[in-house]
Design a protein around this motif. Structure first.
Motif, mmCIF file in Angstrom:
data_model
loop_
_atom_site.group_PDB
_atom_site.id
_atom_site.type_symbol
_atom_site.label_atom_id
_atom_site.label_comp_id
_atom_site.label_asym_id
_atom_site.label_seq_id
_atom_site.Cartn_x
_atom_site.Cartn_y
_atom_site.Cartn_z
ATOM 1 N N GLN A 1 0.804 -1.220 0.000
ATOM 2 C CA GLN A 1 0.000 0.000 0.000
ATOM 3 C C GLN A 1 0.844 1.281 0.000
ATOM 4 O O GLN A 1 0.310 2.368 0.177
ATOM 5 N N LYS A 2 2.130 1.148 -0.214
ATOM 6 C CA LYS A 2 2.981 2.342 -0.289
ATOM 7 C C LYS A 2 2.766 3.040 -1.630
ATOM 8 O O LYS A 2 2.591 2.396 -2.664
ATOM 9 N N ARG A 3 2.771 4.352 -1.613
ATOM 10 C CA ARG A 3 2.487 5.145 -2.808
ATOM 11 C C ARG A 3 3.340 4.730 -4.004
ATOM 12 O O ARG A 3 2.859 4.678 -5.131
ATOM 13 N N LYS A 4 4.597 4.411 -3.768
ATOM 14 C CA LYS A 4 5.498 4.043 -4.857
ATOM 15 C C LYS A 4 4.994 2.831 -5.637
ATOM 16 O O LYS A 4 5.246 2.716 -6.835
ATOM 17 N N TYR A 5 4.313 1.925 -4.956
ATOM 18 C CA TYR A 5 3.911 0.665 -5.577
ATOM 19 C C TYR A 5 2.430 0.600 -5.950
ATOM 20 O O TYR A 5 1.981 -0.399 -6.490
ATOM 21 N N LEU A 6 1.665 1.624 -5.659
ATOM 22 C CA LEU A 6 0.270 1.678 -6.102
ATOM 23 C C LEU A 6 0.263 2.238 -7.516
ATOM 24 O O LEU A 6 0.837 3.296 -7.770
ATOM 25 N N LEU A 7 -0.365 1.537 -8.431
ATOM 26 C CA LEU A 7 -0.403 1.998 -9.811
ATOM 27 C C LEU A 7 -1.726 2.697 -10.083
ATOM 28 O O LEU A 7 -2.783 2.056 -10.104
ATOM 29 N N LEU A 8 -1.674 3.997 -10.259
ATOM 30 C CA LEU A 8 -2.854 4.725 -10.689
ATOM 31 C C LEU A 8 -3.027 4.389 -12.161
ATOM 32 O O LEU A 8 -2.212 4.768 -12.996
ATOM 33 N N ALA A 9 -4.068 3.639 -12.494
ATOM 34 C CA ALA A 9 -4.271 3.184 -13.866
ATOM 35 C C ALA A 9 -5.175 4.137 -14.642
ATOM 36 O O ALA A 9 -4.943 4.399 -15.817
ATOM 37 N N ILE A 10 -6.220 4.632 -13.982
ATOM 38 C CA ILE A 10 -7.199 5.490 -14.648
ATOM 39 C C ILE A 10 -7.604 6.603 -13.695
ATOM 40 O O ILE A 10 -7.746 6.377 -12.498
ATOM 41 N N LEU A 11 -7.816 7.769 -14.249
ATOM 42 C CA LEU A 11 -8.375 8.877 -13.486
ATOM 43 C C LEU A 11 -9.528 9.442 -14.308
ATOM 44 O O LEU A 11 -9.348 9.820 -15.462
ATOM 45 N N ILE A 12 -10.718 9.449 -13.716
ATOM 46 C CA ILE A 12 -11.920 9.936 -14.388
ATOM 47 C C ILE A 12 -12.357 11.198 -13.651
ATOM 48 O O ILE A 12 -12.524 11.180 -12.438
ATOM 49 N N SER A 13 -12.550 12.254 -14.412
ATOM 50 C CA SER A 13 -12.861 13.535 -13.795
ATOM 51 C C SER A 13 -14.006 14.210 -14.538
ATOM 52 O O SER A 13 -14.101 14.111 -15.758
ATOM 53 N N GLY A 14 -14.857 14.879 -13.797
ATOM 54 C CA GLY A 14 -15.944 15.604 -14.434
ATOM 55 C C GLY A 14 -16.983 16.056 -13.438
ATOM 56 O O GLY A 14 -16.839 15.861 -12.234
ATOM 57 N N PRO A 15 -18.056 16.631 -13.934
ATOM 58 C CA PRO A 15 -19.092 17.148 -13.044
ATOM 59 C C PRO A 15 -19.957 16.072 -12.411
ATOM 60 O O PRO A 15 -20.690 16.339 -11.473
ATOM 61 N N LYS A 16 -19.869 14.841 -12.923
ATOM 62 C CA LYS A 16 -20.671 13.765 -12.340
ATOM 63 C C LYS A 16 -19.834 12.498 -12.277
ATOM 64 O O LYS A 16 -18.791 12.405 -12.911
ATOM 65 N N GLN A 17 -20.320 11.533 -11.536
ATOM 66 C CA GLN A 17 -19.598 10.271 -11.427
ATOM 67 C C GLN A 17 -19.895 9.384 -12.634
ATOM 68 O O GLN A 17 -20.911 9.552 -13.298
#
Length: 176
Positions: A106-122
């Protein structure tokens, strides 16, 4: 017109190549199969769980290569501006590598952010559309694998070059 949602995809294979290019990280990627891990019947690491063992029994060809990666996929939306009335939402999709020791998973170095979804709604029921590029990469990693170089092995070692495979073995989410 403005897009309703915007997605960034960060390819998983490229980041796995970076991990295996670092000798210290490459060595950690098979920690779950090492003698360092206590195997006393207690649940200390996901490799001690029944689900992991059942998977190994069902797919012995995957299990025989300890560098093959087992991921947990997790996602949850958040309001980055901490306002209840905000009309903005951000949904990270994160891969956790369970090959690593529990104190590093669970260390930041080893967590892979694969997708980031951003916008006005979920993303809601359209989440599967946003997961598609990741799932395509995961399908390739499962079915064919990708050529990889393990920099923790000496150059003359024949096991330095191998075919890396991966699987999402666990998902963590809070969909209603």
């Amino acid at each position: 017109a403005l897009p309703i949602l915007v997605m960034w995809y960060l390819p998983v294979v490229d980041r796995l190549r970076c991990l295996f290019a670092n000798p210290e990280d490459a060595e950690l990627m098979s920690w779950h199969a090492s003698d360092e891990r206590k195997k006393d019947g207690k649940l200390r690491h996901p490799a001690d769980a029944k689900q992991w063992k059942d998977f190994d029994n069902k797919y012995p060809d995957f299990a025989e290569e300890p560098r093959n990666v087992r991921f947990a996929l997790s996602t949850d939306g958040m309001n980055p501006f901490a306002e209840r009335s905000s009309t903005h939402s951000t949904w990270p999709v994160i891969l956790t590598m369970y090959n690593l020791p529990p104190w590093l998973c669970q260390k930041r170095k080893y967590l892979l952010l694969a997708i980031l979804i951003s916008g006005p709604k979920q993303p809601g029921v359209d989440m599967d559309v946003f997961l598609e590029p990741l799932l395509e990469d995961m399908q390739k990693l499962w079915e064919e694998g990708v050529d990889m170089i393990d920099s923790s092995k000496p150059v003359e070692d024949s096991s330095r070059e191998f075919t890396l495979r991966a699987i999402i073995i666990i998902t963590v989410n809070d969909y209603p």
